[in-house]
Design a protein around this motif. Sequence first.
Motif, short mmCIF file in Angstrom:
data_model
loop_
_atom_site.label_atom_id
_atom_site.label_comp_id
_atom_site.label_asym_id
_atom_site.label_seq_id
_atom_site.Cartn_x
_atom_site.Cartn_y
_atom_site.Cartn_z
N GLY A 137 -5.30 10.48 -3.82
CA GLY A 137 -5.44 9.06 -3.50
C GLY A 137 -4.24 8.26 -3.97
O GLY A 137 -3.90 7.22 -3.40
N LEU A 138 -3.57 8.76 -5.01
CA LEU A 138 -2.38 8.08 -5.52
C LEU A 138 -1.28 8.00 -4.47
O LEU A 138 -0.48 7.07 -4.48
N SER A 139 -1.26 8.96 -3.54
CA SER A 139 -0.20 8.99 -2.53
C SER A 139 -0.25 7.79 -1.59
O SER A 139 0.78 7.36 -1.08
N ILE A 140 -1.44 7.24 -1.35
CA ILE A 140 -1.54 6.09 -0.43
C ILE A 140 -1.73 4.76 -1.16
O ILE A 140 -1.75 3.72 -0.52
N LEU A 141 -1.85 4.81 -2.45
CA LEU A 141 -2.08 3.59 -3.22
C LEU A 141 -1.00 2.52 -3.00
O LEU A 141 -1.33 1.36 -2.74
N PRO A 142 0.29 2.85 -3.03
CA PRO A 142 1.31 1.82 -2.77
C PRO A 142 1.21 1.23 -1.36
O PRO A 142 1.38 0.02 -1.17
N LYS A 143 0.88 2.07 -0.37
CA LYS A 143 0.72 1.58 1.01
C LYS A 143 -0.47 0.63 1.11
O LYS A 143 -0.40 -0.40 1.77
N LEU A 144 -1.56 1.00 0.43
CA LEU A 144 -2.75 0.14 0.44
C LEU A 144 -2.47 -1.19 -0.24
O LEU A 144 -2.89 -2.24 0.23
N ARG A 145 -1.75 -1.15 -1.35
CA ARG A 145 -1.43 -2.39 -2.08
C ARG A 145 -0.53 -3.28 -1.22
O ARG A 145 -0.70 -4.49 -1.19
N GLU A 146 0.42 -2.69 -0.50
CA GLU A 146 1.30 -3.46 0.37
C GLU A 146 0.51 -4.08 1.53
O GLU A 146 0.69 -5.24 1.88
N LEU A 147 -0.39 -3.30 2.10
CA LEU A 147 -1.21 -3.75 3.23
C LEU A 147 -2.24 -4.79 2.78
O LEU A 147 -2.53 -5.73 3.52
N LEU A 148 -2.79 -4.62 1.59
CA LEU A 148 -3.87 -5.48 1.08
C LEU A 148 -3.47 -6.09 -0.27
O LEU A 148 -4.03 -5.73 -1.31
N PRO A 149 -2.50 -7.00 -0.28
CA PRO A 149 -1.99 -7.50 -1.55
C PRO A 149 -3.02 -8.24 -2.41
O PRO A 149 -2.91 -8.25 -3.64
N ASP A 150 -4.04 -8.83 -1.79
CA ASP A 150 -5.04 -9.59 -2.54
C ASP A 150 -6.33 -8.81 -2.78
O ASP A 150 -7.25 -9.33 -3.40
N ALA A 151 -6.41 -7.60 -2.26
CA ALA A 151 -7.64 -6.80 -2.39
C ALA A 151 -7.78 -6.29 -3.82
O ALA A 151 -6.81 -6.07 -4.53
N ARG A 152 -9.00 -6.10 -4.22
CA ARG A 152 -9.32 -5.52 -5.53
C ARG A 152 -9.42 -4.01 -5.31
O ARG A 152 -10.31 -3.55 -4.59
N ILE A 153 -8.52 -3.23 -5.89
CA ILE A 153 -8.48 -1.78 -5.67
C ILE A 153 -8.84 -1.07 -6.97
O ILE A 153 -8.22 -1.29 -8.01
N ILE A 154 -9.86 -0.20 -6.87
CA ILE A 154 -10.33 0.56 -8.02
C ILE A 154 -10.17 2.05 -7.71
O ILE A 154 -10.61 2.51 -6.65
N LEU A 155 -9.55 2.77 -8.62
CA LEU A 155 -9.40 4.21 -8.46
C LEU A 155 -10.48 4.90 -9.27
O LEU A 155 -10.66 4.59 -10.45
N LEU A 156 -11.22 5.81 -8.63
CA LEU A 156 -12.26 6.60 -9.30
C LEU A 156 -11.80 8.03 -9.42
O LEU A 156 -11.13 8.54 -8.52
N THR A 157 -12.15 8.69 -10.52
CA THR A 157 -11.78 10.09 -10.66
C THR A 157 -12.79 10.85 -11.50
O THR A 157 -13.41 10.30 -12.40
N GLY A 158 -12.93 12.10 -11.18
CA GLY A 158 -13.72 13.01 -11.99
C GLY A 158 -12.87 13.66 -13.06
O GLY A 158 -13.37 14.36 -13.93
N TYR A 159 -11.56 13.45 -13.00
CA TYR A 159 -10.61 14.05 -13.94
C TYR A 159 -9.81 12.94 -14.63
O TYR A 159 -8.62 12.77 -14.39
N ALA A 160 -10.46 12.18 -15.45
CA ALA A 160 -9.79 11.05 -16.10
C ALA A 160 -8.77 11.53 -17.12
O ALA A 160 -9.01 12.47 -17.87
N SER A 161 -7.62 10.88 -17.10
CA SER A 161 -6.60 11.14 -18.11
C SER A 161 -5.75 9.88 -18.26
O SER A 161 -5.68 9.06 -17.34
N ILE A 162 -5.13 9.76 -19.38
CA ILE A 162 -4.29 8.60 -19.63
C ILE A 162 -3.11 8.59 -18.67
O ILE A 162 -2.74 7.55 -18.12
#
Length: 173
Positions: free
Chosen positions: A59-84
């Motif tokens: 999902g990280l691969s499209i995150l910059p594209k999504l942020r550019e397309l939706l600059p005011d959207a609230r974007i939350i990343l979910l993961t089963g493999y949390a790490s710092i």
Amino acid sequence: MKLLLIEDEQSFAGILLRRLTHHGYECEHAETVDKGLVLAKQSLPSHLILDLKVGTQSGLSILPKLRELLPDARIILLTGYASIATAVEAIKAGADDYLSKPVDSKTLLAMLAGDNATEAASDTNIMSPARLEWEHIQQVLKANKGNISATARQLGMHRRTLQRKLVKKPRID
């Protein structure tokens, strides 16, 4: 409030969509990264929940594209493999927040609203260092297709030490 969920695990997505619809969100679901991008362009959601691993893609691969397309959207990343490391990478790539699965409704709704998100998350989603280490070991083990020796070499620890750590699954808190 339009929400787009990009998640490949159907049962989890179904539960999450029902919860969020109940709380007033108009929800759409994409089970692939490509379909998620198309739906984001079409519907322009105000909120987006993105899984870190969607099938074989990140999902990280499209995150910059999504942020550019939706600059005011609230974007939350979910993961089963949390790490710092992935949390930092996600925030740098444009995510507003980062949550580990499973997530309770109260925390997710607070994150979506942007209200006291850190405080809500601190109640339920902080992992102990031992749990974070265990989650990281699980991720590396999966990448090595269950090979204990290869995983131990990659993590720089003795194979027996790794086996002992695998037996002890620490609690989330």
